[in-house]
Design an enzyme around this catalytic site. Structure first.
Site, PDB file in Angstrom:
ATOM      1  N   GLN A 126      16.768 -30.263  19.171  1.00 39.93           N
ATOM      2  CA  GLN A 126      16.002 -31.482  19.074  1.00 39.93           C
ATOM      3  C   GLN A 126      16.309 -32.643  19.328  1.00 39.93           C
ATOM      4  O   GLN A 126      16.010 -33.730  19.270  1.00 39.93           O
ATOM      5  CB  GLN A 126      15.857 -31.446  17.420  1.00 39.93           C
ATOM      6  CG  GLN A 126      14.812 -30.498  16.719  1.00 39.93           C
ATOM      7  CD  GLN A 126      13.437 -30.777  16.985  1.00 39.93           C
ATOM      8  OE1 GLN A 126      13.156 -31.778  17.540  1.00 39.93           O
ATOM      9  NE2 GLN A 126      12.812 -29.613  16.565  1.00 39.93           N
TER      10      GLN A 126
ATOM     11  N   GLY B 237      14.941 -21.902  22.878  1.00 42.37           N
ATOM     12  CA  GLY B 237      15.960 -22.318  21.902  1.00 42.37           C
ATOM     13  C   GLY B 237      16.425 -21.046  21.066  1.00 42.37           C
ATOM     14  O   GLY B 237      17.636 -21.018  20.772  1.00 42.37           O
TER      15      GLY B 237
ATOM     16  N   HIS C 153      10.089 -27.077  25.604  1.00 45.33           N
ATOM     17  CA  HIS C 153       8.998 -27.609  25.038  1.00 45.33           C
ATOM     18  C   HIS C 153       9.111 -28.902  24.079  1.00 45.33           C
ATOM     19  O   HIS C 153       8.222 -29.119  23.494  1.00 45.33           O
ATOM     20  CB  HIS C 153       7.982 -26.390  24.598  1.00 45.33           C
ATOM     21  CG  HIS C 153       8.648 -25.681  23.443  1.00 45.33           C
ATOM     22  ND1 HIS C 153       8.246 -26.220  22.114  1.00 45.33           N
ATOM     23  CD2 HIS C 153       9.322 -25.006  22.934  1.00 45.33           C
ATOM     24  CE1 HIS C 153       8.809 -25.608  21.127  1.00 45.33           C
ATOM     25  NE2 HIS C 153       9.767 -24.642  21.672  1.00 45.33           N
TER      26      HIS C 153
ATOM     27  N   THR D 147      13.393  -9.847  34.185  1.00 42.62           N
ATOM     28  CA  THR D 147      12.840 -10.829  35.277  1.00 42.62           C
ATOM     29  C   THR D 147      12.775 -12.080  34.810  1.00 42.62           C
ATOM     30  O   THR D 147      12.101 -12.605  33.876  1.00 42.62           O
ATOM     31  CB  THR D 147      11.647  -9.946  35.715  1.00 42.62           C
ATOM     32  OG1 THR D 147      11.854  -8.751  36.077  1.00 42.62           O
ATOM     33  CG2 THR D 147      10.829 -11.069  36.976  1.00 42.62           C
TER      34      THR D 147
ATOM     35  N   CYS E   6       5.858 -19.328   6.492  1.00 38.05           N
ATOM     36  CA  CYS E   6       6.263 -17.814   6.806  1.00 38.05           C
ATOM     37  C   CYS E   6       5.028 -16.988   7.122  1.00 38.05           C
ATOM     38  O   CYS E   6       3.961 -17.361   7.313  1.00 38.05           O
ATOM     39  CB  CYS E   6       6.555 -17.548   5.368  1.00 38.05           C
ATOM     40  SG  CYS E   6       5.379 -17.111   4.108  1.00 38.05           S
TER      41      CYS E   6
ATOM     42  N   ASN F 160      16.049 -30.454  12.780  1.00 37.84           N
ATOM     43  CA  ASN F 160      14.558 -30.580  13.243  1.00 37.84           C
ATOM     44  C   ASN F 160      13.662 -31.021  12.077  1.00 37.84           C
ATOM     45  O   ASN F 160      12.656 -31.693  12.175  1.00 37.84           O
ATOM     46  CB  ASN F 160      14.170 -29.328  13.613  1.00 37.84           C
ATOM     47  CG  ASN F 160      14.817 -28.223  12.569  1.00 37.84           C
ATOM     48  OD1 ASN F 160      15.684 -27.821  12.267  1.00 37.84           O
ATOM     49  ND2 ASN F 160      13.725 -27.217  11.955  1.00 37.84           N
TER      50      ASN F 160
END
Ligand SMILES: Cc1ncc(COP(=O)(O)O)c(C=O)c1O
Length: 416
Positions: free
Chosen positions: A209, A100, A232, A268, A355, A181
């Site tokens: 999301q 994303g 994912h 690739t 963070c 999110n």
């Protein structure tokens, strides 16, 4: 050390360990209750299965001209065609990315640079993911663009009238996420998209999301020129995403090299991940894998509890929210203490964004809701396919005490 027995309890898992000298030990470990599905989801076994041949047998480079490469190329083309058919796009309108973040970066940086001769004004919202916000910050700071960040109302929604006011003659891009999110707010993206289309402005939506949680028919429903998604978040593999680019738009590349993906994204191709991404797209979007009819009652149970705990305030929207996301803030403590308390009980939740120093940054989303003082004390439970009623009952039992303890520690530490 060898594990010789495993006992199941309601809240704990019991383990018997036997060490090299034959001594045995018994340990109780809190059972894991995973409520962080907005962070990531486990790989679906069938998706993993679909990826296997591309990890072991068909491992050639799709750009190689020999037969191994051609086999990989055929699989890549087939995956793209399958995704395009399913999403309602042309194969040439889909760019596979590393997730994303890259899809958002390509959409915003690439389009802004490609269209800068037309104008240098950009619009986004104050509660976007950092993978969007930081692109706009960068363009403003380093490349001479000006950026309007739309405010949101107390439930996190952008007002279309605010967008109407913000549009200028030199606006080239509007980017507003489909679902947030942190607090799960759904934005009126179709309406925003048609407004942008009527003004000749490119519209991007970060729908990372949204997919797998809201009913999907095809990409046209967003009225967007650019749509980001990643696998994912709906039981696909990590490191695999996609950007839909409505033709004839042609963002500048942000990665340079071998000119793959029709010269739009060099590198690739990660074929196993792409095959897994496409498998999860075809399995989990049209009938959303996050089942509202099962999740909404669980969400209601949690919300009812949270309303009753002193010092807690809901920040996820009841009306315009994802069915899996329960977000609230707590006075008298902070996200780190709350996360640690929950983790000790085996509950995986989230609070703002981590963070690099391993601590938590105050949430820019909660700040944008007008609750700056609470921006350090967000708790997000995000439920998913494997969440059970039994797990929610466990959380309901434990949560008031976890919050009470965190508040007590907060008081002791700050003298509050
Ligand atoms: C709304 C949103 N956009 C973008 C991303 C970034 O996606 P990725 O982790 O695939 O780079 C996330 C991940 O949490 C997200 O929630």
């Amino acid at each position: 050390m060898e594990i010789s027995a495993r006992l199941s309890r309601r809240r704990f898992l019991g383990f018997c360990f036997v060490d090299g000298s034959g001594l045995s030990y018994f340990a109780l470990v809190p059972r894991t209750i995973y409520l962080d599905y907005n962070a990531t989801t486990p790989l679906d076994p069938a998706v993993g299965e679909a990826m296997q041949p591309f990890l072991h047998e068909i491992w050639g480079n799709p750009s190689s001209v020999h037969h191994l490469g051609r086999k990989a190329r055929a699989a890549l083309d087939e995956a793209r065609a399958r995704a395009a058919h399913f999403l309602g796009a042309k194969p040439s309108e889909l760019i596979f990315t590393s997730g994303g973040t890259e899809a958002n970066n390509l959409a915003i940086l690439g389009t802004a640079r490609a269209l800068k001769a037309k104008g240098k004004h950009l619009i986004t919202s104050a509660i976007e993911h950092h993978a969007v916000l930081h692109c706009f910050d960068y363009l403003e700071k380093n490349e001479g663009f000006s950026v309007t960040r739309l405010p949101v109302n107390p439930e996190g929604r952008v007002a279309v009238e605010d967008l109407v006011k913000a549009l200028q003659a030199d606006t080239i891009i509007v980017s507003v996420m489909a679902a947030n999110n942190e607090i799960g707010t759904l934005q009126p993206v179709a309406e925003i998209g048609s407004l942008c289309r009527s003004r000749g402005v490119i519209f991007h939506t970060d729908a990372v999301q949204w997919f797998g949680k809201e009913p999907f028919t095809d990409l046209n429903q967003f009225n967007a020129d650019l749509v980001s998604l990643c696998g994912h978040k709906f039981h696909g593999p990590k490191g695999a995403g996609l950007l839909f680019i409505r033709s004839p738009l042609h963002p500048d590349p942000i990665l340079f090299g071998g000119a793959q993906e029709n010269e739009r994204r060099s590198g690739t191709e990660n074929l196993p991940a792409i095959v897994g991404l496409v498998e999860s797209i075809t399995r989990f979007l049209k009938i959303p894998v996050f089942d509202k009819s099962r999740l909404l009652p669980l969400k209601d149970q949690l919300e009812n509890l949270i309303h009753s705990i002193p010092g807690c305030e809901m920040v996820s929207s009841k009306v315009h929210g994802l069915s899996n996301t329960v977000a609230f803030v707590v006075t008298g403590t902070d996200g780190m203490a709350l996360m640690a308390g929950l983790d000790l009980e085996g509950i995986c939740a989230s609070s703002g964004s981590a963070c690099s120093a391993g601590s938590l940054e105050p949430s820019h989303v909660i700040t944008a809701l007008g609750k700056r003082d609470a921006a350090n004390a967000l708790v997000r439970f995000s439920l998913g396919r494997e969440t059970s009623g039994d797990e929610i009952n466990q959380v309901i039992k434990i949560l008031p005490e976890v919050i009470r303890r965190a508040q007590l520690n907060g008081k002791t530490a700050s003298g509050w």
